[in-house]
Design a protein around this motif. Structure first.
Motif: not given
Lengths: 283, 322
Positions: B26-34
């Protein structure tokens, strides 16, 4: 790139067939049969249909993408890629040789322009094409993704996983084509593993299906691809059943599985080349 | 046993490593829209639901079709997406080995293969699901990075780190509730081993859930006058050979500890490094060429010889060979 006329495409196809035969002959290995059978399709795609840039960029943003799932017909792909400007036709001399970018089956490892995924182990290409098509949708990129599979390849289970998925997710910017030559290595598909009715199979999976009945007639192939495009973006993935003859263009190779993975000898090559005018210039 | 020991690391809470993955994802998704997600009908088990809820346009349910999922993930990388695939470790590797080999590893695609329920600690489901060969299969593939973090915090940090790394990764984690003993603010460095406890007599190289067992084993050994060094090998490939060789140059012997077969696991990677550079006595703690079975995680680690007591025994055995 200027779109070629039907007449120009036919001339290009003759050269592409020469390229395929000369590549396979030079190393006495490779797959001439279906390369010859799919020549009209590849030429129509790269010289008339695809919006593509031979100044190759892996990500292909804003471009139509093509994926070859049945990677063993690499000769015909290498020929159209080089003839449309992705790399020098001279490089076809390295096909299947040590230290070449033109591997027996297409690969990205050596960085050959035009190739976006390795293929050869069958059944995987449509999944990859669906992923690329969905990524385009996420980005609002309105280009089309094309994939070619073999008919024998339909025996792989992953193909049907992908078929189910593409319809469920409404991947309608995808145009798949099956090279319906009714042959595979061990013999006719009807004897090896009967495909029965691919149209009914794909329709029941939720696809829009068209038949290109004369897959070795350039005008029919172009019209088939135009029709497929007109049916895309309507909520369903599109399947183009391309009826071809393996070995088309060379009288002693046509319509048999025997030339699936066999190279012609010197005499056979001369005979074959005599049937195919050199239109652009041999590599 | 843990309660009476003087442990160098302690915990107040237990949690499953798969939840560390879910929160890191979830955190990775928030940091990077790709960053995009794919899951083969195990969203709850993989803890991918929070990402799906927050980013529905970047999440794809594939149904029970793992081969197709791997191909789609490979295709999505082509215009710059960073796909995370989620299913059990068994279905993330053996079931789809050829898809990973051709469409991901050989094609150099930036796919993150996220695998839960790895090893014996899956527990009651039994051997059909308890894969113990996955690290071997994945580490043999050229271009593939193989990571097996040890607790919730390290799994979360590793998940965020792999999103920032360009290349195919196999991330292995599990189901059981497990001590959280590493720093929640840790920076995860791919390929960099972590010396958790210094020692002089023997080095214990541990990965995944067994890092905790190694921490317990160190305290037991210390109480008996044996000084063990504990190194957390969270990245099995690329292997931090320098850390391994530096430690064994000092201690002179090694024990590997992992929830995996002897064949093909961390132990083999350590042994190869030692054999090629500085041959030293070594013992394996792992599963020795057998399948698992149903049982609780604790029962299984005991029966198959993977708990702290077995690490202690292996350390004593290898010390006697010095």
């Amino acid at each position: 790139m200027e779109k070629q006329t039907i007449e120009q495409l036919e001339g290009t196809a003759s050269q592409v067939r020469r390229d395929c035969l000369r590549m396979v002959h030079a190393v006495q290995s490779g797959h001439p049969g279906a390369s010859l059978g799919c020549t009209e399709f590849f030429v129509a795609l790269y010289f008339n249909q695809l919006n593509h840039d031979p100044n190759f960029k892996m990500e292909g943003k804003g471009e139509d993408l093509f994926f070859l799932s049945n990677g063993h017909i690499s000769p015909v792909w290498y020929s159209v890629l080089s003839r449309s400007g992705y790399f020098s036709p001279e490089e076809m001399n390295t096909f299947r040789k040590l230290n070449s970018r033109l591997q027996g089956h297409p690969a990205t490892e050596e960085g050959l322009p035009g190739i976006r995924i390795a293929s050869g182990s069958l059944g995987q290409g449509m999944s990859v094409a669906i992923g690329a098509a969905q990524a385009k949708k996420i980005d609002g990129d309105d280009s089309t993704v094309f994939v070619l599979m073999g008919d024998g390849e339909q025996e792989e289970g992953q193909v049907w996983e992908a078929a189910m998925y593409a319809a469920h997710w409404k991947v309608d910017n995808l145009i798949a084509t099956i090279d319906l030559n009714r042959q595979q290595i061990d013999g006719p598909t009807a004897e090896i593993m009967d495909l029965i009715d691919l149209r009914a199979k794909y329709e029941s999976f939720g696809w829009e299906v068209i038949d290109t009945l004369q897959g070795n007639d350039m005008k029919s192939v172009v019209e088939g691809l135009e029709k497929a495009k007109s049916l895309s973006r309507k909520g369903k993935p599109v399947m183009n059943l391309l009826h071809t003859e393996m070995g088309f263009g060379v009288d002693f190779m046509v319509g048999t599985h025997k030339w699936h993975g066999i190279a012609p000898n010197d005499e056979q090559l001369a005979d074959a080349l005599g049937q195919l005018p050199e239109t652009i210039g041999d590599f | 046993m843990e309660k009476t020991l003087d442990l160098k690391f302690n915990y107040t809470e237990k949690k499953d490593t798969r939840s560390g993955f879910g929160d890191g994802f979830l955190e990775a998704g928030r940091r990077n829209p790709n960053v995009v997600g794919l899951c083969a009908d195990l969203i709850g088990s993989l803890k991918m639901g929070a990402f799906q809820k927050e980013f529905p346009e970047r999440f794809f349910q594939t149904g029970i079709a793992e081969a197709n999922m791997m191909g789609i993930a490979a295709g999505m990388t082509i215009n710059g997406k960073i796909p995370f695939t989620g299913t059990f470790a068994n279905f993330s590797t053996g079931r789809v080995y050829d898809q990973i080999r051709q469409s991901i590893a050989y094609s150099g695609k930036n796919v993150k293969i996220c695998a839960s329920h790895a090893g014996l600690t899956l527990g009651e489901d039994g051997a059909t699901h308890q894969i113990l060969e996955d690290v071997g299969m994945m580490k043999m593939l050229p271009h593939m990075t193989v990571i097996n973090p040890c607790d919730y915090n390290q799994t979360k940090a590793a998940t965020i780190a792999i999103a920032e790394y360009d290349g195919p990764v196999y991330l292995r984690f599990g189901r059981p509730s497990w001590p959280i003993f590493t720093d929640p603010a840790q920076k995860f460095e791919i390929g960099k081993a972590w010396k958790m406890i210094e020692g002089t007599d023997v080095t214990i190289f541990a990965t995944g859930h067994l890092v905790w067992e190694a921490v317990v084993a160190e305290a037991i050994l210390r109480s008996e006058g044996i000084s063990a060094e504990v190194i957390n090998i969270h990245t099995i490939k690329p292997l931090d050979e320098e850390a391994i060789l530096d430690s064994v140059a000092k201690t002179g012997c090694a024990v590997s500890a992992e929830e995996h077969q002897y064949n093909g696991g961390l132990g083999d990677s350590v042994a190869q490094t030692l054999a090629r550079n500085n041959p030293a006595p070594m013992e394996y703690v792992g599963v020795n060429d057998s399948f698992g079975e149903s049982g609780t995680p604790t029962q299984l680690l005991d029966k198959y010889g993977l708990d702290a007591a077995n690490i202690v025994a292996a350390a004593k055995k290898v010390l006697a060979r010095k």
